[in-house]
Design an enzyme around this catalytic site. Sequence first.
Site, PDB file in Angstrom:
ATOM      1  N   THR A 136       0.829  -1.197   0.000  1.00 56.30           N
ATOM      2  CA  THR A 136       0.000   0.000   0.000  1.00 56.30           C
ATOM      3  C   THR A 136       0.865   1.248   0.000  1.00 56.30           C
ATOM      4  O   THR A 136       2.007   1.226   0.484  1.00 56.30           O
ATOM      5  CB  THR A 136      -0.906   0.021   1.242  1.00 56.30           C
ATOM      6  OG1 THR A 136      -1.510   1.306   1.385  1.00 56.30           O
ATOM      7  CG2 THR A 136      -0.120  -0.272   2.506  1.00 56.30           C
ATOM      8  N   GLU A 138       0.499   3.542   1.947  1.00 59.88           N
ATOM      9  CA  GLU A 138       0.711   3.884   3.360  1.00 59.88           C
ATOM     10  C   GLU A 138       2.117   3.495   3.823  1.00 59.88           C
ATOM     11  O   GLU A 138       2.604   3.986   4.832  1.00 59.88           O
ATOM     12  CB  GLU A 138      -0.320   3.178   4.240  1.00 59.88           C
ATOM     13  CG  GLU A 138      -1.741   3.694   4.088  1.00 59.88           C
ATOM     14  CD  GLU A 138      -1.976   4.990   4.846  1.00 59.88           C
ATOM     15  OE1 GLU A 138      -1.178   5.308   5.754  1.00 59.88           O
ATOM     16  OE2 GLU A 138      -2.954   5.676   4.515  1.00 59.88           O
ATOM     17  N   TYR A 160      -0.581   0.305  10.642  1.00 63.63           N
ATOM     18  CA  TYR A 160      -0.966  -0.385   9.408  1.00 63.63           C
ATOM     19  C   TYR A 160       0.159  -0.293   8.373  1.00 63.63           C
ATOM     20  O   TYR A 160       0.560  -1.296   7.778  1.00 63.63           O
ATOM     21  CB  TYR A 160      -2.255   0.219   8.856  1.00 63.63           C
ATOM     22  CG  TYR A 160      -2.634  -0.274   7.479  1.00 63.63           C
ATOM     23  CD1 TYR A 160      -2.924  -1.623   7.254  1.00 63.63           C
ATOM     24  CD2 TYR A 160      -2.696   0.609   6.397  1.00 63.63           C
ATOM     25  CE1 TYR A 160      -3.265  -2.068   5.994  1.00 63.63           C
ATOM     26  CE2 TYR A 160      -3.039   0.166   5.137  1.00 63.63           C
ATOM     27  CZ  TYR A 160      -3.328  -1.167   4.937  1.00 63.63           C
ATOM     28  OH  TYR A 160      -3.668  -1.623   3.685  1.00 63.63           O
ATOM     29  N   LYS A 164       2.632  -3.351   6.858  1.00 64.73           N
ATOM     30  CA  LYS A 164       2.780  -3.628   5.432  1.00 64.73           C
ATOM     31  C   LYS A 164       4.239  -3.569   4.993  1.00 64.73           C
ATOM     32  O   LYS A 164       4.679  -4.326   4.126  1.00 64.73           O
ATOM     33  CB  LYS A 164       1.930  -2.654   4.621  1.00 64.73           C
ATOM     34  CG  LYS A 164       0.436  -2.955   4.667  1.00 64.73           C
ATOM     35  CD  LYS A 164       0.116  -4.284   4.008  1.00 64.73           C
ATOM     36  CE  LYS A 164      -1.360  -4.537   3.877  1.00 64.73           C
ATOM     37  NZ  LYS A 164      -1.673  -5.785   3.150  1.00 64.73           N
TER      38      LYS A 164
END
Length: 332
Positions: A136, A138, A160, A164
């Site tokens: 992602t 992010e 999060y 990842k």
Amino acid sequence: MIAPTGQATTKKALITGIAGQDGSYLAELLLEKGYEVHGIVRRIAIEDTEHKLKNVSHLLDRLKLHVASLDNVLSLIKTVRDIMPDECYHLASSSFVSYSFEDEISILNNNVNSTHYLLAAIKEFAPACRFYFAGTSEMFGNVEQEPQDEATPFNPRSIYGISKVAGYHLVKNYRQQYSMFACSGILYNHESPRRGYEFVTRKIVSSAVRIKLGLQQEVSLGNLDALRDWGYAPDYVRAMWLMLQADRPDDYVVASGETHSVREFVATAFSCLGLDYEGHVKVDPKFFRPAEQIRLCGNPSKIEERLGWTRTRSLSAIIREMVDSELALYNK
């Protein structure tokens, strides 16, 4: 893939998160290409297919679903051994950017452990299986350059994003240490009518439709000037598939290369319904996220040049499809 008899065999694919937006579109794509498609689901999904499996309800007679737990390595080993997949797409994760201590522990444990368990199970029991990991934007977090590409350093700002990044490095480690065909796709925001209601894009579209129908008067949103790189979910799952068809495994940024403001998204959604958003949208600071020094905007040049990936929808066309789909739900 050729069987000993000379007969072509059907490729088998395993998808985690098959009931989500991306998983459902990926299942459709693979079925169209002649795959035997397997999906890992929780037992509660089997017991409540109407709600938990609504995105794949039209595919249930063509899918092979397996009840398993991503946080239980023995459960995953059994599933991998039973299926012996040719390709595995790991899309499931705890995806909310949360700041509560309890949520952070759960997100970190679930996302890192599930990726590790799945990689380990495939390495031991289906070593020829090609593996895709859903990364992602992010992961980039508080970046220092725009646009971002595969060489941009990660600087995540949420648990999060951290989880990842850990998954990305697990994939890279298994690729380098065990010669597994394992890829990570660093996907930027991508939308469709199947986007969940907990995401701001679906909230905007749903609220606009409800306001049009007289079911509510206004909607509260965060920073309307926040910028995002938005794409079309079916295009992005096609990118996943392309990664596993390549001659060698690698990691790719998948993005539109364009940024649009939340305000533009809102204005377009309301305009599709003949409405002016300014009389219906209330800005609420509680929905604001930390200010970004540099915009998250991806550079998809690598996947475009190496794998021939292209986008098929503009943001305005994506929003129009989401609005039309939402209207159809209420018309039912």
